[in-house]
Design an enzyme around this catalytic site. Structure first.
Site, PDB file in Angstrom:
ATOM      1  N   ALA A  70       0.834  -1.200   0.000  1.00 40.02           N
ATOM      2  CA  ALA A  70       0.000   0.000   0.000  1.00 40.02           C
ATOM      3  C   ALA A  70       0.869   1.250   0.000  1.00 40.02           C
ATOM      4  O   ALA A  70       1.999   1.236   0.459  1.00 40.02           O
ATOM      5  CB  ALA A  70      -0.912   0.016   1.231  1.00 40.02           C
ATOM      6  N   GLU A 100      -2.489 -11.685  -4.282  1.00 38.49           N
ATOM      7  CA  GLU A 100      -3.907 -11.682  -4.630  1.00 38.49           C
ATOM      8  C   GLU A 100      -4.362 -10.240  -4.680  1.00 38.49           C
ATOM      9  O   GLU A 100      -3.888  -9.416  -3.901  1.00 38.49           O
ATOM     10  CB  GLU A 100      -4.740 -12.391  -3.555  1.00 38.49           C
ATOM     11  CG  GLU A 100      -4.452 -13.837  -3.395  1.00 38.49           C
ATOM     12  CD  GLU A 100      -5.077 -14.395  -2.122  1.00 38.49           C
ATOM     13  OE1 GLU A 100      -5.633 -13.627  -1.308  1.00 38.49           O
ATOM     14  OE2 GLU A 100      -4.980 -15.605  -1.937  1.00 38.49           O
ATOM     15  N   ASN A 105     -10.215  -3.958  -8.131  1.00 39.39           N
ATOM     16  CA  ASN A 105      -9.137  -2.986  -7.936  1.00 39.39           C
ATOM     17  C   ASN A 105      -8.355  -2.848  -9.252  1.00 39.39           C
ATOM     18  O   ASN A 105      -7.249  -3.358  -9.399  1.00 39.39           O
ATOM     19  CB  ASN A 105      -8.228  -3.412  -6.781  1.00 39.39           C
ATOM     20  CG  ASN A 105      -7.276  -2.312  -6.363  1.00 39.39           C
ATOM     21  OD1 ASN A 105      -7.038  -1.366  -7.090  1.00 39.39           O
ATOM     22  ND2 ASN A 105      -6.717  -2.475  -5.175  1.00 39.39           N
ATOM     23  N   TYR A 112       0.245  -4.358 -11.316  1.00 43.40           N
ATOM     24  CA  TYR A 112       0.888  -5.670 -11.219  1.00 43.40           C
ATOM     25  C   TYR A 112       1.213  -6.228 -12.608  1.00 43.40           C
ATOM     26  O   TYR A 112       2.289  -6.779 -12.823  1.00 43.40           O
ATOM     27  CB  TYR A 112       0.024  -6.644 -10.425  1.00 43.40           C
ATOM     28  CG  TYR A 112      -0.266  -6.163  -9.022  1.00 43.40           C
ATOM     29  CD1 TYR A 112       0.683  -5.452  -8.283  1.00 43.40           C
ATOM     30  CD2 TYR A 112      -1.490  -6.386  -8.419  1.00 43.40           C
ATOM     31  CE1 TYR A 112       0.414  -4.985  -7.008  1.00 43.40           C
ATOM     32  CE2 TYR A 112      -1.765  -5.941  -7.138  1.00 43.40           C
ATOM     33  CZ  TYR A 112      -0.812  -5.236  -6.443  1.00 43.40           C
ATOM     34  OH  TYR A 112      -1.075  -4.788  -5.177  1.00 43.40           O
TER      35      TYR A 112
END
Length: 142
Positions: A70, A100, A105, A112
């Protein structure tokens, strides 16, 4: 711009709790969860001069699983999460990475994919709110 990358430890527990509440309101890890994580696993922070992005990871002899990653709200959209991921790849250059992400999102999913993660599978109704989890993997660069 390169930020400082460091391993976080027990002395960072209160900061990790604050960051969790800022980054995952309503889904933050508890004091006990973070304490246990730090006892058995590792955490890293990135920022300059103070940590602005963090990751909670599990290291095994053959892989890294990212449990949490985060960026603090005031520092989002500056490329810090990508820089943190790159630093993790450099820290563990020969290991596979797994994580995961919630299907909804979109920003994280795009991030990613941009750093080499590929989708392995989807787990329907995985999260408490009923949303789907996307399991992703990144192979080490050879």
């Amino acid at each position: 711009m390169s930020h400082s990358f460091r391993r976080l430890g027990e002395s960072d527990l209160s900061l990790l709790l604050q960051w969790e509440s800022l980054c995952f309101p309503g889904e933050e890890w508890t004091d006990k969860m973070i304490q246990t994580h730090l006892e058995f696993h590792v955490a890293f922070g990135l920022g300059d001069p103070e940590t602005q992005s963090y990751a909670l990871v599990c290291e095994t002899p053959w892989e890294i699983e990212i449990f949490r990653i985060a960026t603090l709200p005031n520092y989002r959209k500056l490329g810090l999460a990508k820089e943190l991921l790159t630093a993790l790849f450099q820290e563990f250059p020969k290991k596979e990475f797994f994580l995961e992400v919630k299907e909804s999102n979109i920003a994280a999913f795009g991030l990613y994919k941009s750093v080499g993660f590929t989708e392995l599978e989807r787990r329907k109704k995985y999260y408490p709110d009923g949303s789907t989890a996307v399991l992703m993997k990144r192979n080490p660069l050879e």
